[in-house]
Design an enzyme around this catalytic site. Structure first.
Site, short mmCIF file in Angstrom:
data_model
loop_
_atom_site.label_atom_id
_atom_site.label_comp_id
_atom_site.label_asym_id
_atom_site.label_seq_id
_atom_site.Cartn_x
_atom_site.Cartn_y
_atom_site.Cartn_z
N LYS A 48 42.15 30.24 69.60
CA LYS A 48 42.46 31.57 70.23
C LYS A 48 42.37 31.28 71.83
O LYS A 48 41.71 30.27 72.43
CB LYS A 48 41.66 32.60 69.83
CG LYS A 48 40.17 32.55 70.62
CD LYS A 48 39.45 34.01 70.52
CE LYS A 48 38.27 33.84 71.36
NZ LYS A 48 37.91 34.89 71.95
N LYS A 89 30.49 28.86 69.43
CA LYS A 89 30.10 28.36 70.75
C LYS A 89 28.82 27.64 70.87
O LYS A 89 28.45 27.07 71.95
CB LYS A 89 29.80 29.87 71.31
CG LYS A 89 30.82 30.71 71.81
CD LYS A 89 30.97 31.59 72.73
CE LYS A 89 32.25 32.15 73.00
NZ LYS A 89 32.46 32.84 74.08
N LYS A 131 38.79 32.85 77.45
CA LYS A 131 38.27 32.78 79.10
C LYS A 131 37.42 31.60 79.37
O LYS A 131 37.65 30.87 80.18
CB LYS A 131 37.35 33.88 79.27
CG LYS A 131 37.90 35.47 79.50
CD LYS A 131 36.96 35.98 80.23
CE LYS A 131 36.98 37.43 79.94
NZ LYS A 131 36.06 37.77 78.94
P1 ATP Z 1 35.14 34.04 75.80
O1 ATP Z 1 36.19 32.95 75.55
O2 ATP Z 1 34.47 33.49 76.96
O3 ATP Z 1 34.33 34.24 74.73
P2 ATP Z 1 37.03 35.93 75.49
O4 ATP Z 1 38.03 35.50 76.18
O5 ATP Z 1 36.63 35.93 74.04
O6 ATP Z 1 35.91 35.21 76.20
P3 ATP Z 1 35.80 38.60 75.71
O7 ATP Z 1 35.34 39.34 76.81
O8 ATP Z 1 34.59 38.00 74.75
O9 ATP Z 1 36.86 37.34 76.05
O10 ATP Z 1 36.59 39.73 74.87
C1 ATP Z 1 37.22 40.77 75.46
C2 ATP Z 1 38.17 41.26 74.28
O11 ATP Z 1 39.23 40.49 74.13
C3 ATP Z 1 37.56 41.60 72.98
O12 ATP Z 1 38.05 42.52 72.41
C4 ATP Z 1 38.19 40.53 72.27
O13 ATP Z 1 38.35 40.38 70.88
C5 ATP Z 1 39.56 40.17 72.99
N1 ATP Z 1 39.91 39.03 72.85
C6 ATP Z 1 39.59 37.76 73.44
N2 ATP Z 1 40.33 36.81 73.25
C7 ATP Z 1 41.61 37.08 72.56
C8 ATP Z 1 42.80 36.64 72.19
N3 ATP Z 1 42.92 35.23 72.17
N4 ATP Z 1 43.53 37.23 71.68
C9 ATP Z 1 43.58 38.67 71.36
N5 ATP Z 1 42.17 39.26 71.73
C10 ATP Z 1 41.25 38.68 72.33
#
Ligand code: ATP
Ligand code: LTN
Length: 328
Positions: A192, A111, A195
């Protein structure tokens, strides 16, 4: 009864990776254990944001979590900033976590490479996450695979605190699903689905309409071969589609692969499975978004329940670390 805790950031549109990697488990766990789930808005402040958008995203994420199946009568669902205990314990944990440990976090490295303003809070983010978890005497933390390292750090911080200052925290374990633990970006299947990086053709938002979902899946990047085989290293795009189908159908990617001999058929069925899985969620989300007053009321009840648990752990930690009791 074992206690489960997890968190999600209101940092953008909630996506298929969040659902398959985390939320499906959250819903299942609320019926098996005592479950506490938190919308971590303080964590969302660690990167650039628009204040009005953050407020709206927090509200709509809580409605989406209920639409996915979290029942505020069964679990505790609340917003992190509604309790001051999280920030307070985070400070104590910053004092018992080392600079070296925080420097090794891959989420921070990733990040901080993506932004021109690297806040101090982005660096200490895992100490706040550890506070979230440890405040609730958590036994199990259901998360996607990307959070493995943060949970390890939480365990180390809890053990160190307990060793230095006496038994204070329960040492938690992570719980990572077999299928869907790391849903990849459909256009860039070696990263991955995310968001903050999302909202493009590679990310399926839970609010995408059926047409958009089909289009994104049909255009997903695969490879120049034709064989449908689960092999994430050699065939990341195809393996990602198999993972998604397996998670949607409660199967394994290997057994899904056995039913297909062309990428086109796999994509078509994968799109259908995702559309069918999201349809009831989208309908409930539509209903819940119509009543923000009720959502706010439910979140206030959740915050009261959470405070009752968190205040006891914080008091214990402050006492054990040597802070003078201010109650008089
Ligand atoms: P950001 O991209 O802003 O970091 P994020 O999409 O990773 O956000 P979070 O709020 O950080 O979302 O994560 C919420 C949950 O979703 C966490 O348990 C994280 O491990 C899971 N998660 C996030 N992205 C993935 C993915 N691509 N595949 C599986 N699990 C995910
Ligand atoms: N860092 C996590 C979100 C998060 C979390 C938590 C997850 C904050 N606090 C406590 C589990 C438990 C993420 O980026 N997905």
């Amino acid at each position: 009864m074992a206690r489960v805790f997890s968190g999600i950031q209101p940092s953008g549109e909630i996506h298929l990776g969040n659902l398959l990697g985390a939320l499906h488990n959250w819903v299942a766990e609320q019926h098996k254990h005592e479950a506490v789930y938190c919308i971590v808005d303080l964590h969302a402040l660690t990167h650039k944001h628009d204040p009005a958008q953050l407020r709206q995203a927090t509200l709509s994420l809580s409605q989406m979590l209920m639409a996915v199946g979290l029942d505020p009568q069964v679990c505790t669902l609340f917003v992190q900033s509604h309790l001051s205990e999280h920030s307070e314990l985070a400070w104590l944990l910053q004092c018992t976590t080392s600079y070296g440990e925080l420097s090794r976090m891959t989420q921070f490295k990733h990040k901080s490479d993506e932004t021109d303003f690297v806040s101090a809070a982005l660096f200490t983010y895992p100490a706040l996450q550890a506070a979230d978890i440890l405040l609730y005497d958590t036994d199990i933390v259901p998360v996607g695979d990307d959070q493995r390292q943060h949970i390890e750090l939480t365990r180390d911080a809890a053990q160190r605190f307990n060793q230095r200052y006496g038994e204070t925290f329960v040492v938690p374990s992570h719980q990572i699903p077999k299928a869907g633990a790391r849903v990849m970006d459909l256009q860039n299947p070696t990263s991955k689905m995310s968001k903050s990086a999302g909202e493009g053709a590679g990310t399926i938002s839970l609010t995408d309409d059926p047409k958009a979902i089909s289009k994104k899946i049909m255009r997903a990047v695969t490879d120049s071969e034709t064989e449908v085989r689960y092999d994430p290293a050699a065939k990341p795009g195809v393996s990602n589609l198999l993972e998604i189908m397996a998670a949607a159908r409660q199967s394994t990617p290997q057994s899904v692969a056995e039913n297909y001999s062309s990428y086109g058929a796999l994509k078509k069925d994968c799109a259908e499975a995702v559309v069918a899985m999201l349809a009831p969620i989208q309908q409930r989300f539509g209903e819940l978004s119509a009543d923000s007053g009720e959502t706010a009321r439910l979140l206030a009840v959740g915050a009261d329940k959470a405070r009752h648990m968190a205040s006891q752990t914080l008091a214990r930690a402050k006492q054990n670390i040597g802070l003078l009791d201010g109650e008089g």
